[in-house]
Design an enzyme around this catalytic site. Sequence first.
Site, mmCIF file in Angstrom:
data_model
loop_
_atom_site.group_PDB
_atom_site.id
_atom_site.type_symbol
_atom_site.label_atom_id
_atom_site.label_comp_id
_atom_site.label_asym_id
_atom_site.label_seq_id
_atom_site.Cartn_x
_atom_site.Cartn_y
_atom_site.Cartn_z
ATOM 1 N N ASP A 1 0.861 -1.190 0.000
ATOM 2 C CA ASP A 1 0.000 0.000 0.000
ATOM 3 C C ASP A 1 0.890 1.231 0.000
ATOM 4 O OD1 ASP A 1 -3.262 0.165 1.053
ATOM 5 O OD2 ASP A 1 -2.091 2.012 0.811
ATOM 6 N N ASN A 2 0.499 2.263 -0.773
ATOM 7 C CA ASN A 2 1.311 3.493 -0.718
ATOM 8 C C ASN A 2 0.827 4.421 0.398
ATOM 9 O OD1 ASN A 2 -0.989 4.690 -1.726
ATOM 10 N ND2 ASN A 2 -0.128 5.210 -3.733
ATOM 11 N N PHE B 1 -6.403 -4.715 -5.043
ATOM 12 C CA PHE B 1 -7.441 -3.774 -4.608
ATOM 13 C C PHE B 1 -7.062 -2.329 -4.886
ATOM 14 C CE2 PHE B 1 -7.936 -7.493 -1.925
ATOM 15 C CZ PHE B 1 -9.309 -7.655 -1.861
ATOM 16 N N TYR C 1 -13.637 6.278 -14.380
ATOM 17 C CA TYR C 1 -13.366 5.262 -13.347
ATOM 18 C C TYR C 1 -13.821 3.884 -13.822
ATOM 19 C CZ TYR C 1 -14.225 2.258 -9.382
ATOM 20 O OH TYR C 1 -14.260 1.167 -8.562
ATOM 21 N N LEU D 1 -22.754 6.496 1.044
ATOM 22 C CA LEU D 1 -23.987 6.802 1.760
ATOM 23 C C LEU D 1 -23.965 6.378 3.234
ATOM 24 C CD1 LEU D 1 -26.895 7.879 1.640
ATOM 25 C CD2 LEU D 1 -27.628 5.578 0.991
ATOM 26 N N ILE E 1 -30.211 13.703 0.504
ATOM 27 C CA ILE E 1 -30.693 12.627 -0.378
ATOM 28 C C ILE E 1 -30.564 13.142 -1.809
ATOM 29 C CG2 ILE E 1 -32.709 11.284 -1.072
ATOM 30 C CD1 ILE E 1 -33.565 11.185 1.818
ATOM 31 N N PHE E 2 -29.673 12.525 -2.570
ATOM 32 C CA PHE E 2 -29.407 12.998 -3.933
ATOM 33 C C PHE E 2 -30.413 12.406 -4.916
ATOM 34 C CE2 PHE E 2 -24.743 13.166 -2.479
ATOM 35 C CZ PHE E 2 -24.875 14.494 -2.072
ATOM 36 N N ARG F 1 -27.281 13.405 -8.035
ATOM 37 C CA ARG F 1 -25.831 13.508 -8.191
ATOM 38 C C ARG F 1 -25.512 13.036 -9.613
ATOM 39 N NH1 ARG F 1 -22.264 10.027 -4.053
ATOM 40 N NH2 ARG F 1 -22.909 8.384 -5.486
ATOM 41 N N GLY G 1 -24.342 11.357 -12.859
ATOM 42 C CA GLY G 1 -23.780 10.046 -13.190
ATOM 43 C C GLY G 1 -24.353 8.899 -12.382
HETATM 44 N N1 UDP Z 1 -26.241 9.208 -1.778
HETATM 45 C C1 UDP Z 1 -27.045 10.166 -1.173
HETATM 46 N N2 UDP Z 1 -26.465 11.015 -0.265
HETATM 47 C C2 UDP Z 1 -25.145 10.945 0.073
HETATM 48 C C3 UDP Z 1 -24.338 9.954 -0.543
HETATM 49 C C4 UDP Z 1 -24.915 9.092 -1.458
HETATM 50 O O1 UDP Z 1 -28.244 10.274 -1.457
HETATM 51 O O2 UDP Z 1 -24.681 11.762 0.884
HETATM 52 C C5 UDP Z 1 -26.858 8.285 -2.734
HETATM 53 C C6 UDP Z 1 -26.145 8.237 -4.079
HETATM 54 O O3 UDP Z 1 -26.633 9.267 -4.914
HETATM 55 C C7 UDP Z 1 -26.499 6.836 -4.561
HETATM 56 C C8 UDP Z 1 -26.561 6.020 -3.266
HETATM 57 O O4 UDP Z 1 -26.747 6.977 -2.218
HETATM 58 O O5 UDP Z 1 -27.768 6.807 -5.170
HETATM 59 C C9 UDP Z 1 -25.310 5.228 -2.979
HETATM 60 O O6 UDP Z 1 -24.207 6.104 -3.135
HETATM 61 P P1 UDP Z 1 -22.719 5.703 -2.753
HETATM 62 O O7 UDP Z 1 -21.851 6.900 -3.042
HETATM 63 O O8 UDP Z 1 -22.698 5.158 -1.363
HETATM 64 O O9 UDP Z 1 -22.369 4.498 -3.720
HETATM 65 P P2 UDP Z 1 -22.443 4.370 -5.330
HETATM 66 O O10 UDP Z 1 -23.763 3.686 -5.602
HETATM 67 O O11 UDP Z 1 -22.332 5.726 -5.931
HETATM 68 O O12 UDP Z 1 -21.277 3.489 -5.637
#
Ligand code: UDP
Length: 329
Positions: free
Chosen positions: A32-33, A74, A142, A191, A208-209, A283, A285
Amino acid sequence: MKVLVTGGAGYIGSHTIRELVRTGKHEVVAVDNLSKGHAAAVTSGATLEQGDIRDSGFIEGVFARHKPDAVMHFSASIVVPDSVRDPLSYFDNNVCGTVTLLRTMVKHNCKYFIFSSTAALFANPKTIPIPSDEERIPMSPYGDTKLVVENILKWSEDAYGVKHVCLRYFNACGADEHGDIGEDHEPETHLIPIILQVPLGKRQHVKIFGTDYPTDDGTAVRDYVHVTDLATAHIKALDFMVTKNRSGRFNLGSGKGYSVREIVEAARRVTGHPIPAVEEARREGDPAILIASSKDAEEQLGWTRRFDSVEKILETAWRFHQKHPTGMH
Ligand code: UDP
């Protein structure tokens, strides 16, 4: 076997090392770095070599000293929006780093490789739950770095006989049952750890995004799978490669989807805290629904899950965060 674990001080890597050591059958070297990982997360049963997998001199030295039989890879950059802003650094770390690692493996006749792949390969899945043979169409740099490596592995098997298993994690979460290692990213974007920051007093509310997704309650649905269950999948995958002399690609999830609102609700039950939530725009993407079919992993690897409810998962995460309010430091 002697297993080299890159990213061994990171979240999923450190949990996998715990499980490898617990089998009593494997000798483990972590690489691991420490740019994101935590030396304290590497169990004392493993040796830590600090350095970067892109540094061919360093990685050559590690192989010469330890002569591993297998690699679990990983280490990678994992923040999707960062990969959109700076794709070259993502391809450099995730792809060039893996090429250096594979070259060194081939030179040292190390033939088994397990790769941390991702649900981000599936931007627009045609079938839900998503089977392992779903068409891979990433929506971010990514995800594309992971697709490129999956393809590199296929060609490397043909050319050099490197057996490989690609494990596509859906939403990794939870913490080791004993509560001494867990999830600690800086910055935290996931999340569940974000939700738990509210009862820990580190933030006032969770955002909640997106509440206009085509799902039952309008919030995005994900498949949350416990990190220790992911860890045991790696041990099963190693067994599969060695005993069957085969390669494979497997989706790993719980087969069940939970909306963001359902996760917040479950966290309220587990912590006993009201956890206020504020609705925000989507959010960028984020697909609406990502649920894995783990059928292939169950049938071919013999993988089973111990943590089969989000409450159990949240309990382990909550135990870790209460014990370590400042994370792995
Ligand atoms: N999410 C949210 N609020 C947050 C962080 C994430 O509503 O503060 C939502 C995010 O938009 C996704 C889900 O929770 O729909 C899971 O997000 P996470 O980043 O944990 O994992 P991902 O599915 O992006 O790999």
